[in-house]
Design a protein around this motif. Structure first.
Motif, mmCIF file in Angstrom:
data_model
loop_
_atom_site.group_PDB
_atom_site.id
_atom_site.type_symbol
_atom_site.label_atom_id
_atom_site.label_comp_id
_atom_site.label_asym_id
_atom_site.label_seq_id
_atom_site.Cartn_x
_atom_site.Cartn_y
_atom_site.Cartn_z
ATOM 1 N N TYR A 22 -0.356 0.797 -8.057
ATOM 2 C CA TYR A 22 -0.782 -0.565 -9.224
ATOM 3 C C TYR A 22 -2.778 0.434 -8.969
ATOM 4 C CZ TYR A 22 2.643 -3.581 -10.298
ATOM 5 O OH TYR A 22 3.526 -4.090 -10.487
ATOM 6 N N GLU A 23 -2.932 1.150 -7.283
ATOM 7 C CA GLU A 23 -4.454 1.077 -7.908
ATOM 8 C C GLU A 23 -5.032 2.276 -9.294
ATOM 9 O OE1 GLU A 23 -7.879 2.001 -6.314
ATOM 10 O OE2 GLU A 23 -7.028 3.464 -8.354
ATOM 11 N N PRO A 24 -5.707 1.061 -10.137
ATOM 12 C CA PRO A 24 -6.087 1.868 -11.507
ATOM 13 C C PRO A 24 -6.820 3.004 -11.527
ATOM 14 C CG PRO A 24 -7.354 -0.211 -10.649
ATOM 15 C CD PRO A 24 -6.574 0.339 -9.302
ATOM 16 N N ASN A 25 -6.931 3.631 -10.409
ATOM 17 C CA ASN A 25 -7.987 4.793 -10.655
ATOM 18 C C ASN A 25 -6.800 6.093 -10.683
ATOM 19 O OD1 ASN A 25 -10.590 4.344 -11.678
ATOM 20 N ND2 ASN A 25 -10.725 2.928 -9.385
ATOM 21 N N ILE A 26 -6.163 6.190 -8.580
ATOM 22 C CA ILE A 26 -5.661 6.919 -8.767
ATOM 23 C C ILE A 26 -3.716 6.573 -8.761
ATOM 24 C CG2 ILE A 26 -7.064 7.740 -7.013
ATOM 25 C CD1 ILE A 26 -6.259 6.161 -4.870
ATOM 26 N N GLY A 27 -3.293 5.459 -8.730
ATOM 27 C CA GLY A 27 -2.123 4.890 -8.859
ATOM 28 C C GLY A 27 -0.958 5.185 -9.802
ATOM 29 N N ILE A 28 0.206 5.688 -9.322
ATOM 30 C CA ILE A 28 1.063 6.381 -10.391
ATOM 31 C C ILE A 28 1.580 5.306 -11.857
ATOM 32 C CG2 ILE A 28 3.158 5.352 -8.959
ATOM 33 C CD1 ILE A 28 4.356 8.255 -9.537
ATOM 34 N N ALA A 29 1.407 4.471 -11.350
ATOM 35 C CA ALA A 29 1.335 3.484 -12.740
ATOM 36 C C ALA A 29 0.477 3.825 -13.463
ATOM 37 C CB ALA A 29 1.277 2.485 -12.788
ATOM 38 N N ASN A 30 -0.798 4.364 -13.170
ATOM 39 C CA ASN A 30 -1.156 4.783 -14.781
ATOM 40 C C ASN A 30 -1.353 6.133 -15.171
ATOM 41 O OD1 ASN A 30 -2.542 1.734 -14.650
ATOM 42 N ND2 ASN A 30 -5.175 1.861 -14.370
ATOM 43 N N VAL A 31 -1.330 6.808 -13.745
ATOM 44 C CA VAL A 31 -1.331 8.331 -13.910
ATOM 45 C C VAL A 31 -0.452 8.609 -15.123
ATOM 46 C CG1 VAL A 31 -0.464 10.272 -13.192
ATOM 47 C CG2 VAL A 31 -1.695 8.884 -11.724
ATOM 48 N N PHE A 32 1.416 7.376 -15.141
ATOM 49 C CA PHE A 32 2.232 7.401 -15.992
ATOM 50 C C PHE A 32 2.078 7.445 -17.222
ATOM 51 C CE2 PHE A 32 5.397 5.163 -17.897
ATOM 52 C CZ PHE A 32 7.255 6.437 -17.899
ATOM 53 N N LEU A 33 1.147 5.992 -16.887
ATOM 54 C CA LEU A 33 0.891 5.635 -18.373
ATOM 55 C C LEU A 33 -0.049 6.675 -19.201
ATOM 56 C CD1 LEU A 33 0.034 2.059 -18.348
ATOM 57 C CD2 LEU A 33 2.183 2.722 -19.445
ATOM 58 N N GLU A 34 -0.831 7.375 -18.155
ATOM 59 C CA GLU A 34 -1.661 8.257 -18.993
ATOM 60 C C GLU A 34 -1.129 9.877 -19.868
ATOM 61 O OE1 GLU A 34 -5.121 8.123 -15.959
ATOM 62 O OE2 GLU A 34 -5.800 6.444 -16.785
ATOM 63 N N LYS A 35 0.104 9.952 -18.714
ATOM 64 C CA LYS A 35 1.048 10.776 -19.464
ATOM 65 C C LYS A 35 0.759 10.916 -20.841
ATOM 66 C CE LYS A 35 0.355 14.126 -15.971
ATOM 67 N NZ LYS A 35 0.250 14.026 -14.990
#
Lengths: 441, 274, 292
Positions: free
Chosen positions: C127-140
């Motif tokens: 869930y880490e906002p800057n490096i977490g996979i959750a946000n990486v996925f959302l941004e992809k």
């Protein structure tokens, strides 16, 4: 490991006992085996004087661990250090003290956070006779830092680590943008705005945003705007000055902060800064080694330090004793504990540890060139400048129940960071804060 | 069945559904494993998510800088102790409750599962420090037994209910007392039930955080406490944290892989049998 | 001796366990009950002071307490509902002929046996906002990154998501075991009557599964109400008080504010809530025709 084996034997003894009892029940035609061997004597072990120090996960603890063999050789006193992170430390020590356990000989504590409560609860041994037995012992300590470990004339601790809030900044980023190091909060905001570049992974500013943890680092902002937490037992967190400060701090993190500030205490905020993801960072001076140690910081050679910026009411950073050492009230080895404290607080040791980056409380060390030799020059200057400013000797409301008060005030900071109505949040917190103040009368 | 095609499609869809959900459920573990081999710089660089380098430096530093071996040892001793004593107290109790339908006692044991653990912390600490048992395996094992024993009883009651009681009777005819008939005849045929409840009890003890937080000290610090202590250490060292997480979860995961049959039986047995 | 043991076997066998539970559980709860009528800040100088019902009165006027109560129910109800629905779905899928079913079942065990503290850490990184996979996925996939655990609005759903991840497989495996043991005849009868899959699911499967579901939900509910490790390891109740469930608040009151009396009162209320919900569910289960 040896210790655990002894403990294991003991447990195995109980096990044998239990199995013995149950096997007595199990025999077929009434024959019963006797339970043998229950308490294998491990009490014969020779008693070496060993003291237990309960300490924080803190650079100071790391440094002192390396020095211990010398002390053990010199005095024959063995030292065992248990270390915990701040909140866990408070919880662990207080539960242990409250149960009248004799286990803690020396305790590392936060005078402004736990000091009053521990003292009132009778957790500390009175150190006055020890301190008094050495003539002029306290003369070399910074007077304000001594004030935070005394109850009237009674000493319940000795100051260990001092700190003040400074501005950490990225020299390279400022240079590239052609910016001067900000001297006022207004300039800080302008510079943070200019350097805020989330697309390239750099935020203009970072600082603590986690409820209680943020309160201490917010305090310098509060003072700079001319506010304070309380006055004469009355909450002052709704004063116009305080509201301005809450708004300013919240706005900085809301507009120019990284994501996730609401869960940031110093390790998280420091990580953002040392990973090169923020241009400015305000926090305690005593944490600087995290930023300048190349093993921990990717921006080690690019970090600059400056005095805390001035607000409308001038520069008023906190300048406090963040950690102190005390002796447990129930310790059976108080003399040995005092030997240890005397040793770590000696001029030589304070000098040595301060040279490694642990700011102490001794005047002579601060005045000697070696005392600040290993500090980055601009940091030493910043600390000096903070000391000369109208520094405030506390970074949180000085109370018995600090924990609850910090949470209440932290809620207002949070509202600011989230861009909510600060005034409304402050008014709500005001009532609760006043209740805490009233309960301590 | 109406022809082969629809059922083939259905089968493919079912497989896809099952394996896709399995993948999603395992993803966090893969993520942990991956991160544990990365350096801090690699973790921070989100453009190379799945770049794998066999870098053991996180593991080496976890073992070198922190005495993880002794934490593992502590967790192991406490887990085994809590399980063994849990069995010693729990098995006869479960047997008796099953045989004599002591439902009230069964409820009491269930309550032990229900009470929020946090209510015990302060009283326990006070009592154990009066007895000078803080930071000893004894206090940790006793506290963990409050988790393991009720669980063992909970799993074993339905199990014992399902055993043929004629066996015990015939042993009694041979001149054995009830306890010895229990030990010599009933326990040997309860192997699967005992294995099931022991494994799960051990896992619960291994995973326990709250009790150890208060009762463990430097000599007996268990893994969860050590890992948690590791978190807030001057910087967020993600690689090290994930390596520590791998170390702490690996034993239970491996145990689960080998003993899955028993674990599933334990988790489902009590409820399905009804 | 042997005779006496045999005659009283049901007490000889149960007493050790009962005494143990009494010493380790009843005594502490009794002490907590006693403390809940006192004011005490863990001081060694000032002993607990009798305040009668003061702690309880204050508790029910305490906004944070009410909030923590709501959060606890919110967490439990949403988590257990989602887990039950997903779990039943997953179980039905797995009840088909699946290649490698044994391995699949085994691997599904992993989330629930993994150490909660470690699980918490893994998810903090995810869930880490800057490096977490959750946000990486959302941004992809072109969505804006979220703050997850550090957002007042998202923290509870994020925590619930962790719980769902951890415990859905348990429900699924329990239900699967129930499905396997269902009789085949009713289905054949229904097929002859021309019932479709959905009808046979709602009319036959669900009613037959009821006892199994009650047990699974009861177990899950008790644990969900008591959730501590995961929340403590990820947010410690934050940001602010947005994920401070009653268990966490009790911990804060007791071990951070040292209001032992009030914390004890809270624990008693908590205890009674958990107990009555459990009893209620057990009764429901009894009515559904299942014994304990």
């Amino acid at each position: 490991m040896k210790k655990s084996l002894v403990g294991f034997k003991k447990t195995a003894g109980y096990l044998a006992l239990a199995v013995g009892i149950s096997s007595a029940l199990v025999g077929c035609s009434g024959e019963s085996s006797t339970s043998s061997d229950s308490k294998s004597a491990d009490k014969t072990e020779k008693k070496v004087q060993e003291i237990r120090v309960v300490a924080a996960n803190h650079p100071w603890t790391e440094s002192i661990k390396k020095e211990l063999p010398a002390f053990e050789k010199e005095t024959g006193i063995k030292v065992k250090i248990d270390s915990y992170f701040e909140d866990q430390l408070t919880q662990k020590t207080s539960v242990e003290f409250a149960s009248n356990s004799k286990g803690i000989d020396v305790v590392m504590f936060r005078p402004l956070q736990d000091g009053k409560m521990y003292n009132k609860s009778g957790y500390f041994a009175d150190m006055s006779s020890y301190v008094g037995s050495e003539k002029g012992y306290t003369d070399d300590f910074i007077p304000s830092s001594l004030g935070s470990v005394k109850d009237g004339d009674k000493f319940y601790g000795l100051p260990l680590v001092t700190e003040t809030e400074v501005l950490y900044y990225r020299k390279d980023l400022l240079e590239k943008a052609g910016l001067e190091v900000p001297k006022t909060l207004e300039e800080l905001e302008a510079a943070a705005k200019k350097l805020h570049d989330p697309a390239n992974g750099v935020s203009g500013f970072v600082s603590r945003g986690k409820r209680a943890a943020a309160v201490t680092q917010f305090s310098s902002y509060l003072y700079a705007f001319g506010g304070d937490f309380m006055k004469d037992g009355k909450s002052t967190i709704t004063s116009p000055e305080a509201i301005e400060a809450f708004k300013y701090y919240g706005n900085m993190l809301n507009k120019y902060g990284p994501k996730g500030t609401l869960n940031m205490s110093w390790p998280e905020a420091m990580a953002v800064f040392t990973q090169g993801q923020a241009a400015f960072y305000t926090d305690a001076s005593s944490l600087f080694t995290n930023a300048t140690d190349p093993a921990k910081s990717q921006v080690a050679d690019k970090v600059g330090f400056a005095p805390f910026p001035a607000g409308p009411e001038g520069t008023k950073p906190y300048n406090i004793t963040s950690w102190a050492l005390g002796i447990g009230a129930n310790s059976e080895k108080k003399d040995a504990a005092w030997e240890f404290i005397k040793w770590v607080e000696s001029k030589e040791m304070v000098l040595k540890l301060q040279a490694e980056g642990n700011p102490g409380a001794r005047i002579s060390v601060w005045n000697s060139p070696e005392g600040t030799a290993k500090f980055p020059k601009d940091l030493a200057e910043a600390i000096g400048a903070n000391g000369e400013a109208e520094a405030v000797p506390y970074d949180r409301p000085v109370l018995i129940n600090v924990g609850a008060a910090r949470d209440v005030i932290g809620d207002v900071i949070l509202a600011g960071i989230e861009g909510k109505d600060v005034k409304e949040a402050a008014e709500k917190a005001d009532g609760e804060f006043q209740k805490i103040l009233d309960s301590e009368k | 069945m109406s022809g082969n095609k629809p059922s083939a499609i259905k089968s493919i869809l079912t497989h896809a559904g099952v394996y896709l959900s399995l993948f999603l459920f395992l993803l966090p573990f893969l993520w942990m494993l991956l991160a544990s081999f990365k350096t801090q710089v690699q973790i921070l660089d989100t453009s190379k998510l799945f770049e794998i380098t066999a870098n053991f430096s996180n593991y080496i530093s976890v073992f070198n800088e922190y005495s993880f071996l002794s934490f593992i040892w502590n967790s192991f001793i406490v887990g085994v102790g809590a399980t063994v004593f849990g069995l010693i107290l729990g098995l006869p109790a479960a047997y008796s409750i099953a045989k004599y339908k002591q439902e009230g006692l069964g409820l009491l044991i269930l309550v032990a599962r229900i009470v929020p653990g946090i209510s015990f912390l302060i009283p326990w600490f006070i009592i154990f420090s009066k007895l000078q048992l803080i930071d000893t395996y004894t206090s940790l094992i006793l506290s963990h037994m409050l988790v393991t024993m009720p669980f063992i009883i909970w799993v074993m009651i339905p199990f014992f209910e399902g055993l043929p009681h004629e066996l015990e009777e015939s042993a009694r005819v041979d001149g054995c007392s009830i306890p010895s008939a229990f030990v010599r005849v009933m326990l040997p045929i309860s192997g699967p039930g005992i294995v099931t409840s022991s494994i799960l009890a051990f896992i619960f003890s291994w995973n326990n955080f709250m009790f150890s937080l208060i009762l463990a000290g430097d000599n007996t610090k268990t893994l969860p406490i050590a890992v948690f202590n590791f978190i807030s250490y001057s910087e967020i060292n993600w690689g090290g944290l994930m390596a520590a997480s791998v170390i702490i979860t690996a034993p239970v995961l491996i145990l689960a892989l080998f003993a899955q049959k028993y674990i599933i039986a334990g988790l489902t047995g009590g409820s399905v049998k009804g | 001796m042997t005779n006496w043991i045999d005659r009283n076997i049901k007490w000889v066998f149960t007493m050790p366990a009962v005494i143990f539970v009494a010493l380790m559980m009843v005594a502490p709860v009794g002490y907590t009950f006693w403390l809940s009528f006192h004011e005490w800040s863990m001081s060694n100088i000032t002993p607990p002071l009798w305040v009668a019902f003061q702690n309880y009165l204050e508790l029910f006027q305490d906004e944070l307490f009410i909030k923590s109560l709501k959060l606890m129910f919110y967490f439990t109800i949403v988590a257990v509902t989602v887990e039950t629905v997903l779990g039943v779905g997953l179980a039905i899928l797995m009840n088909q002929n699946i290649v490698g079913k044994g391995l699949v079942k085994t691997l599904f065990l992993l989330p629930m046996v993994a150490t909660p503290v470690a699980v918490g850490l893994i998810w903090v990184l995810i869930y880490e906002p800057n490096i977490g996979i959750a946000n990486v996925f959302l941004e992809k996939i072109g969505l804006p990154g979220q703050e997850w655990l550090t957002s007042q609005n998202l923290v509870m759903p994020s925590l619930i998501f962790i719980d769902v991840w951890e415990w859905t497989p348990m429900i699924a495996l329990i239900v699967l075991a129930g499905l396997v043991s269902l009789p085949k005849d009713p289905y054949e009868a229904a097929m002859i009557d021309g019932a479709n899959t959905w009808q046979s699911f709602t009319k036959i499967t669900l009613p037959l599964l009821k006892p199994t579901l009650y047990s699974a939900v009861l177990l899950r509910m008790i644990d969900a109400l008591k959730t501590f490790d995961i929340i403590y390891a990820t947010t410690q109740g934050g940001p602010g008080t947005s994920s401070q469930t009653i268990n966490i608040y009790g911990y804060v009151l007791g071990f951070q504010y040292f209001k032992i009396g009030q914390a004890s009162a809270l624990l008693m209320v908590f205890f009674i809530i958990v107990l009555s919900i459990s009893i209620f569910t057990i009764l429901l289960r009894k009515r559904a025709g299942v014994n304990l």
